[in-house]
Scaffold this motif. Sequence first.
Motif, mmCIF file in Angstrom:
data_model
loop_
_atom_site.group_PDB
_atom_site.id
_atom_site.type_symbol
_atom_site.label_atom_id
_atom_site.label_comp_id
_atom_site.label_asym_id
_atom_site.label_seq_id
_atom_site.Cartn_x
_atom_site.Cartn_y
_atom_site.Cartn_z
ATOM 1 N N THR A 26 0.840 -1.202 0.000
ATOM 2 C CA THR A 26 0.000 0.000 0.000
ATOM 3 C C THR A 26 0.870 1.246 0.000
ATOM 4 O O THR A 26 0.643 2.180 -0.784
ATOM 5 N N VAL A 106 -5.292 -5.208 -2.321
ATOM 6 C CA VAL A 106 -4.691 -3.893 -2.084
ATOM 7 C C VAL A 106 -4.734 -3.060 -3.363
ATOM 8 O O VAL A 106 -5.157 -1.895 -3.360
ATOM 9 N N LEU A 110 -6.848 0.426 -3.858
ATOM 10 C CA LEU A 110 -6.153 1.677 -4.163
ATOM 11 C C LEU A 110 -6.576 2.241 -5.515
ATOM 12 O O LEU A 110 -6.777 3.446 -5.660
#
Length: 199
Positions: A26, A106, A110
């Motif tokens: 991340t 992830v 995002l």
Amino acid sequence: MPAAEESYGVNKVVDNICQLSPDLLTEACQHILTFLQGQTRGVDSAEISDRFQRAGVRLDHEALQNMIRFLMLSFRSAGKSGLSGDDLVSRLVEGSNKWPKASLQVLHRLWSEHGASVHAQQEVQAMLSIGQLVDLQWKLGMAVSSDTCRSLNSPYVSLLLKIVEPSGQICHRSFEMTIPQFQNFHKQFKEMAAVMETV
């Protein structure tokens, strides 16, 4: 054969991404997305490397650069194509079957959060695809002789420009000018700054 080599390269990058915890992935992706949204001047691979090392993840310089390039290219390509989070994940899985589910989650999260901003920024950059001046250094010198003149004694200004290319790579350009050339250059820079303040 090139397809096999390309697949091997992607799988190697994915193997390195697999070493990262979701939090580290991340953090690395946020550096890249922040750059792609036009909020930073470039991706600081040294900072990412330091963070990885503090977390106990050891990657050599080339592996880290390949990972950053791969993620940047994936996000940039998704932005240009206007992909959703699901579409991005599908493309990544098509490229390699080694992706861990946590990493894909992830990337999906995002991209769902930042994809629209990246897409908008890329449309702007397409219109203005020029480098961005990050730093300008200069020094005054004196040329005392040359091949054709023994007693030159001519002052000059040496400039070093640090530029972030549209690709995100930082490059350096250097050149020398006579004093009158530098004075004209300075005058033109002042005029550009005055015009830019009015925009």
